[in-house]
Design a protein around this motif. Structure first.
Motif, mmCIF file in Angstrom:
data_model
loop_
_atom_site.group_PDB
_atom_site.id
_atom_site.type_symbol
_atom_site.label_atom_id
_atom_site.label_comp_id
_atom_site.label_asym_id
_atom_site.label_seq_id
_atom_site.Cartn_x
_atom_site.Cartn_y
_atom_site.Cartn_z
ATOM 1 N N GLY A 60 0.822 -1.208 0.000
ATOM 2 C CA GLY A 60 0.000 0.000 0.000
ATOM 3 C C GLY A 60 0.854 1.255 0.000
ATOM 4 N N PRO A 61 0.255 2.411 0.267
ATOM 5 C CA PRO A 61 0.994 3.675 0.321
ATOM 6 C C PRO A 61 2.046 3.643 1.429
ATOM 7 N N TRP A 62 3.175 4.280 1.183
ATOM 8 C CA TRP A 62 4.224 4.341 2.197
ATOM 9 C C TRP A 62 5.021 5.621 2.083
ATOM 10 N N CYS A 63 5.704 5.956 3.198
ATOM 11 C CA CYS A 63 6.549 7.141 3.297
ATOM 12 C C CYS A 63 7.791 6.765 4.110
ATOM 13 N N ASP A 89 25.196 7.379 -5.763
ATOM 14 C CA ASP A 89 24.440 6.193 -5.354
ATOM 15 C C ASP A 89 23.086 6.582 -4.772
ATOM 16 N N PHE A 90 23.071 7.649 -3.965
ATOM 17 C CA PHE A 90 21.815 8.124 -3.382
ATOM 18 C C PHE A 90 20.869 8.602 -4.486
ATOM 19 N N SER A 91 21.388 9.365 -5.438
ATOM 20 C CA SER A 91 20.567 9.834 -6.559
ATOM 21 C C SER A 91 20.011 8.683 -7.380
ATOM 22 N N ALA A 92 20.788 7.613 -7.506
ATOM 23 C CA ALA A 92 20.353 6.453 -8.294
ATOM 24 C C ALA A 92 19.106 5.799 -7.693
ATOM 25 N N LEU A 93 18.910 5.956 -6.381
ATOM 26 C CA LEU A 93 17.685 5.432 -5.764
ATOM 27 C C LEU A 93 16.438 5.994 -6.446
ATOM 28 N N PHE A 94 16.516 7.264 -6.838
ATOM 29 C CA PHE A 94 15.336 7.944 -7.373
ATOM 30 C C PHE A 94 15.116 7.670 -8.856
ATOM 31 N N ASP A 95 15.963 6.826 -9.449
ATOM 32 C CA ASP A 95 15.739 6.393 -10.827
ATOM 33 C C ASP A 95 14.609 5.381 -10.897
ATOM 34 N N LYS A 96 14.278 4.793 -9.755
ATOM 35 C CA LYS A 96 13.199 3.804 -9.711
ATOM 36 C C LYS A 96 11.860 4.531 -9.737
ATOM 37 N N PRO A 97 10.908 4.046 -10.530
ATOM 38 C CA PRO A 97 9.620 4.746 -10.643
ATOM 39 C C PRO A 97 8.783 4.703 -9.374
ATOM 40 N N ASP A 98 9.112 3.811 -8.430
ATOM 41 C CA ASP A 98 8.304 3.724 -7.212
ATOM 42 C C ASP A 98 8.857 4.570 -6.071
ATOM 43 N N LEU A 99 9.809 5.465 -6.365
ATOM 44 C CA LEU A 99 10.355 6.368 -5.353
ATOM 45 C C LEU A 99 10.155 7.816 -5.779
ATOM 46 N N ILE A 100 9.461 8.575 -4.976
ATOM 47 C CA ILE A 100 9.225 9.986 -5.261
ATOM 48 C C ILE A 100 9.830 10.798 -4.121
ATOM 49 N N ASN A 101 10.723 11.696 -4.461
ATOM 50 C CA ASN A 101 11.393 12.559 -3.508
ATOM 51 C C ASN A 101 10.540 13.819 -3.351
ATOM 52 N N LEU A 120 19.732 17.601 4.355
ATOM 53 C CA LEU A 120 19.973 16.231 4.792
ATOM 54 C C LEU A 120 18.679 15.478 5.063
ATOM 55 N N ASP A 121 17.615 16.213 5.362
ATOM 56 C CA ASP A 121 16.333 15.608 5.712
ATOM 57 C C ASP A 121 15.426 15.597 4.489
ATOM 58 N N ARG A 122 14.721 14.504 4.331
ATOM 59 C CA ARG A 122 13.783 14.416 3.207
ATOM 60 C C ARG A 122 12.769 13.326 3.465
ATOM 61 N N PHE A 123 11.736 13.340 2.625
ATOM 62 C CA PHE A 123 10.697 12.318 2.656
ATOM 63 C C PHE A 123 10.580 11.714 1.268
ATOM 64 N N ILE A 124 10.624 10.403 1.220
ATOM 65 C CA ILE A 124 10.487 9.639 -0.010
ATOM 66 C C ILE A 124 9.160 8.905 0.099
ATOM 67 N N VAL A 125 8.335 8.979 -0.933
ATOM 68 C CA VAL A 125 7.012 8.366 -0.880
ATOM 69 C C VAL A 125 6.769 7.493 -2.108
ATOM 70 N N SER A 126 5.786 6.637 -1.989
ATOM 71 C CA SER A 126 5.360 5.790 -3.111
ATOM 72 C C SER A 126 4.382 6.568 -3.981
ATOM 73 N N PRO A 127 4.208 6.158 -5.243
ATOM 74 C CA PRO A 127 3.210 6.818 -6.093
ATOM 75 C C PRO A 127 1.804 6.773 -5.493
ATOM 76 N N SER A 128 1.456 5.677 -4.802
ATOM 77 C CA SER A 128 0.112 5.600 -4.210
ATOM 78 C C SER A 128 -0.034 6.557 -3.025
ATOM 79 N N TRP A 129 1.057 6.839 -2.302
ATOM 80 C CA TRP A 129 1.019 7.843 -1.227
ATOM 81 C C TRP A 129 0.794 9.216 -1.837
#
Length: 146
Positions: A60-63, A89-101, A120-129
């Motif tokens: 389901g939705p996640w953050c 490497d950190f930026s490469a995480l956001f190449d995945k379509p299921d990660l939204i910064n 340094l602080d951020r929130f990464i969410v799923s498309p459903s979130w």
């Protein structure tokens, strides 16, 4: 800790780098992971692997939010002029379509020691979130204390 008539803990995952929980409430289920990122590159790779695993674990939705202790772009830490491999490497995480910064509103940085600034602080969410909370963003608030 919370009203079980409204929200209940379904599963949890606890490591040295992440505390992650999935919850169910009266309407639907969702997941949240709090992160305090390591300062060394070897442990950062472990964190990126754990985040990738959480993305496949939750349906389901996640953050995922917290202090990642690393910047994604050079512009997020003005005193650094070279892109480090750990940043790539950190930026490469956001190449995945299921990660939204989530964007940062009301400021460019989330940390300062008075001489240097960084995001340094951020929130990464799923498309459903993001679909469930389309106007959600991270906001920089006034610093009241340390």
């Amino acid at each position: 800790m919370w009203d079980k008539r409204v929200v209940d803990l379904v599963e949890e995952f606890i490591s040295e780098l992440v505390v992650a929980c999935s919850f169910i409430n009266l309407d639907d289920g969702w997941g949240f992971a709090g992160v305090y990122g390591p300062n060394n590159d070897n442990n950062r790779k472990l964190l990126w692997d754990e985040i990738a695993g959480l993305c496949t674990w939750w349906k389901g939705p996640w953050c995922i939010g917290g202090n990642f202790n690393i910047t994604q772009f050079l512009s997020e830490r003005p005193e650094v002029s070279n892109l480090r491999s750990s940043m790539a490497d950190f930026s490469a995480l956001f190449d995945k379509p299921d990660l939204i910064n989530l964007p940062l509103a009301r400021g460019d940085y989330t940390w300062s020691n008075g001489k240097a600034w960084s995001r340094l602080d951020r929130f990464i969410v799923s498309p459903s979130w993001e679909a469930h909370f389309p106007t959600l963003c991270q906001k920089h608030l006034p610093r009241l204390c340390s």
